[in-house]
Write a protein that holds these residues in place. Structure first.
Motif, mmCIF file in Angstrom:
data_model
loop_
_atom_site.group_PDB
_atom_site.id
_atom_site.type_symbol
_atom_site.label_atom_id
_atom_site.label_comp_id
_atom_site.label_asym_id
_atom_site.label_seq_id
_atom_site.Cartn_x
_atom_site.Cartn_y
_atom_site.Cartn_z
ATOM 1 N N MET A 73 0.464 -1.132 0.148
ATOM 2 C CA MET A 73 0.072 0.032 -0.282
ATOM 3 C C MET A 73 1.569 1.148 0.093
ATOM 4 S SD MET A 73 -2.666 1.462 2.863
ATOM 5 C CE MET A 73 -0.800 2.200 4.395
ATOM 6 N N ILE A 74 1.930 1.208 0.635
ATOM 7 C CA ILE A 74 2.572 2.822 1.073
ATOM 8 C C ILE A 74 3.363 2.702 -0.056
ATOM 9 C CG2 ILE A 74 4.725 3.093 2.163
ATOM 10 C CD1 ILE A 74 4.116 2.225 4.468
ATOM 11 N N ALA A 75 4.090 1.144 -0.676
ATOM 12 C CA ALA A 75 4.806 1.386 -2.742
ATOM 13 C C ALA A 75 3.965 1.838 -3.456
ATOM 14 C CB ALA A 75 4.858 0.113 -2.495
ATOM 15 N N GLY A 76 2.486 1.937 -3.081
ATOM 16 C CA GLY A 76 2.165 2.152 -4.639
ATOM 17 C C GLY A 76 1.178 3.143 -4.215
ATOM 18 N N GLU A 80 2.223 6.044 -6.794
ATOM 19 C CA GLU A 80 0.968 6.613 -7.255
ATOM 20 C C GLU A 80 1.453 9.119 -7.149
ATOM 21 O OE1 GLU A 80 -2.574 6.664 -5.843
ATOM 22 O OE2 GLU A 80 -2.640 4.539 -6.170
ATOM 23 N N ARG A 81 2.425 9.278 -6.481
ATOM 24 C CA ARG A 81 2.634 9.905 -6.238
ATOM 25 C C ARG A 81 3.804 10.142 -6.341
ATOM 26 N NH1 ARG A 81 2.915 11.458 -0.226
ATOM 27 N NH2 ARG A 81 2.796 14.084 -1.199
ATOM 28 N N GLY A 82 4.796 10.099 -7.476
ATOM 29 C CA GLY A 82 5.471 10.391 -8.640
ATOM 30 C C GLY A 82 7.319 9.927 -7.789
ATOM 31 N N TYR A 83 7.034 9.007 -6.721
ATOM 32 C CA TYR A 83 8.167 8.787 -6.339
ATOM 33 C C TYR A 83 8.534 7.742 -6.576
ATOM 34 C CZ TYR A 83 7.589 12.236 -2.538
ATOM 35 O OH TYR A 83 7.479 13.322 -2.264
ATOM 36 N N GLY A 84 10.280 7.890 -6.633
ATOM 37 C CA GLY A 84 10.864 6.615 -7.605
ATOM 38 C C GLY A 84 11.551 5.621 -6.299
ATOM 39 N N PRO A 85 12.298 4.281 -7.168
ATOM 40 C CA PRO A 85 12.106 2.994 -6.133
ATOM 41 C C PRO A 85 12.960 3.397 -5.076
ATOM 42 C CG PRO A 85 12.939 3.049 -9.206
ATOM 43 C CD PRO A 85 12.411 4.056 -8.648
ATOM 44 N N ALA A 107 7.680 -3.779 -6.769
ATOM 45 C CA ALA A 107 6.716 -4.275 -8.193
ATOM 46 C C ALA A 107 5.923 -3.383 -8.397
ATOM 47 C CB ALA A 107 6.409 -5.227 -7.975
ATOM 48 N N ARG A 108 5.416 -2.857 -6.939
ATOM 49 C CA ARG A 108 4.172 -1.463 -7.251
ATOM 50 C C ARG A 108 4.658 0.149 -8.062
ATOM 51 N NH1 ARG A 108 -0.801 -2.065 -6.103
ATOM 52 N NH2 ARG A 108 -1.325 -2.334 -3.961
ATOM 53 N N CYS A 109 6.408 0.072 -7.856
ATOM 54 C CA CYS A 109 6.435 0.966 -8.733
ATOM 55 C C CYS A 109 6.537 0.898 -10.387
ATOM 56 C CB CYS A 109 8.333 1.298 -7.879
ATOM 57 S SG CYS A 109 8.232 2.197 -6.758
ATOM 58 N N ASP A 111 7.659 -1.246 -13.728
ATOM 59 C CA ASP A 111 8.616 -2.021 -14.441
ATOM 60 C C ASP A 111 9.856 -0.238 -15.286
ATOM 61 O OD1 ASP A 111 7.659 -0.677 -16.254
ATOM 62 O OD2 ASP A 111 7.160 -2.328 -18.628
ATOM 63 N N GLU A 112 11.117 0.270 -15.738
ATOM 64 C CA GLU A 112 11.926 0.680 -16.209
ATOM 65 C C GLU A 112 10.306 1.614 -17.032
ATOM 66 O OE1 GLU A 112 16.269 1.975 -18.252
ATOM 67 O OE2 GLU A 112 15.964 0.198 -17.169
ATOM 68 N N GLU A 113 9.723 1.585 -18.058
ATOM 69 C CA GLU A 113 8.879 2.170 -19.152
ATOM 70 C C GLU A 113 8.296 2.777 -17.804
ATOM 71 O OE1 GLU A 113 9.287 2.261 -22.250
ATOM 72 O OE2 GLU A 113 11.546 1.601 -21.826
ATOM 73 N N ALA A 114 7.054 2.205 -17.296
ATOM 74 C CA ALA A 114 6.603 2.704 -16.176
ATOM 75 C C ALA A 114 7.411 4.444 -15.690
ATOM 76 C CB ALA A 114 5.769 1.583 -15.217
ATOM 77 N N GLN A 115 9.052 3.449 -15.504
ATOM 78 C CA GLN A 115 8.919 4.708 -14.388
ATOM 79 C C GLN A 115 10.055 5.973 -15.178
ATOM 80 O OE1 GLN A 115 12.529 3.261 -12.006
ATOM 81 N NE2 GLN A 115 11.027 0.974 -11.158
ATOM 82 N N VAL A 116 10.022 5.839 -16.359
ATOM 83 C CA VAL A 116 10.383 6.708 -17.206
ATOM 84 C C VAL A 116 9.335 7.653 -17.756
ATOM 85 C CG1 VAL A 116 10.846 8.155 -19.650
ATOM 86 C CG2 VAL A 116 12.581 5.786 -18.231
ATOM 87 N N LEU A 117 8.124 7.248 -18.027
ATOM 88 C CA LEU A 117 7.107 7.979 -17.891
ATOM 89 C C LEU A 117 6.333 8.593 -16.390
ATOM 90 C CD1 LEU A 117 4.605 5.412 -19.849
ATOM 91 C CD2 LEU A 117 5.145 7.070 -20.901
ATOM 92 N N SER A 118 6.300 8.399 -15.713
ATOM 93 C CA SER A 118 6.120 8.895 -14.462
ATOM 94 C C SER A 118 7.298 9.860 -14.355
ATOM 95 C CB SER A 118 6.331 7.753 -13.095
ATOM 96 O OG SER A 118 5.803 8.492 -12.389
ATOM 97 N N ALA A 119 8.742 10.089 -14.541
ATOM 98 C CA ALA A 119 9.152 11.009 -14.767
ATOM 99 C C ALA A 119 9.094 12.191 -15.461
ATOM 100 C CB ALA A 119 10.456 10.711 -14.712
ATOM 101 N N ARG A 120 8.609 11.754 -16.245
ATOM 102 C CA ARG A 120 8.276 12.240 -17.170
ATOM 103 C C ARG A 120 7.438 13.258 -17.258
ATOM 104 N NH1 ARG A 120 9.920 8.933 -22.896
ATOM 105 N NH2 ARG A 120 11.963 9.351 -22.729
ATOM 106 N N CYS A 121 6.301 12.778 -16.593
ATOM 107 C CA CYS A 121 5.180 13.411 -15.981
ATOM 108 C C CYS A 121 5.406 14.625 -14.788
ATOM 109 C CB CYS A 121 4.388 12.414 -15.472
ATOM 110 S SG CYS A 121 3.030 11.539 -16.560
ATOM 111 N N LEU A 122 6.489 14.239 -14.671
ATOM 112 C CA LEU A 122 6.936 14.814 -13.025
ATOM 113 C C LEU A 122 7.470 15.966 -13.723
ATOM 114 C CD1 LEU A 122 8.333 13.043 -10.493
ATOM 115 C CD2 LEU A 122 5.919 13.946 -10.357
#
Length: 164
Positions: A73-76, A80-85, A107-109, A111-122
């Motif tokens: 729950m905390i990881a998710g 969602e709030r834009g924090y990385g692994p 795993a809630r963070c 894969d790398e593609e999802a993290q790149v998208l999240s970083a770009r949104c930020l």
């Protein structure tokens, strides 16, 4: 006439298992806690080790205390709030979770593609501030520092800021 003193030796109220369990329930109704967090809070309230262990065991039996669920729950929430692994790992470690639970929760963070998208949104949200910097090199450094502070790894950051 003198008033009699009814104070008994050891008149401090005893910290019973029932009151420890009641305190644990009260804390768990406010938010999810990890086992370690709950143990520390009960210890601060003056309960002894045996009483705390009994209360924690009962909370686990009833399903109110589940470190794996809390970690996920905390990881998710952090993802969602834009924090990385890296930030998620640090936060979960501070909550006293073991490495296996932390790895499962990461795993809630995504894969790398999802993290790149999240970083770009930020970075898109931060674009107006970043664009104030005229020098592209400095703008890139600011973006890198920002994402590193949010807990993203360098490979993800480099991919996210490729067009900054």
């Amino acid at each position: 006439m003198k008033k009699e003193n009814y104070r008994q030796v050891g008149s401090m109220p005893s910290k019973t298992s029932a009151s420890a369990l009641e305190s644990a329930f009260r804390m768990l109704t406010q938010r999810d806690h990890t086992r370690k967090e709950l143990a520390v809070k009960l210890r601060q309230k003056g309960f002894d080790h045996t009483t705390i262990e009994r209360a924690l065991a009962r909370c686990r039996e009833l399903g109110y205390l589940d470190d794996a669920k809390t970690a996920a729950m905390i990881a998710g929430h952090l993802a969602e709030r834009g924090y990385g692994p890296l930030r998620v790992r640090q936060t979960l470690g501070q909550k006293g979770l073991d490495d296996d639970l932390i790895e499962q929760a990461l795993a809630r963070c995504g894969d790398e593609e999802a993290q790149v998208l999240s970083a770009r949104c930020l970075l898109e949200k931060k674009a107006s501030r970043l664009n104030r910097e005229a020098d592209p090199w400095k703008r890139r450094q600011k973006a890198y520092r920002f994402l590193a502070g949010r807990g993203f790894v360098s490979g993800v950051i480099n991919r996210a800021i490729s067009d900054v």
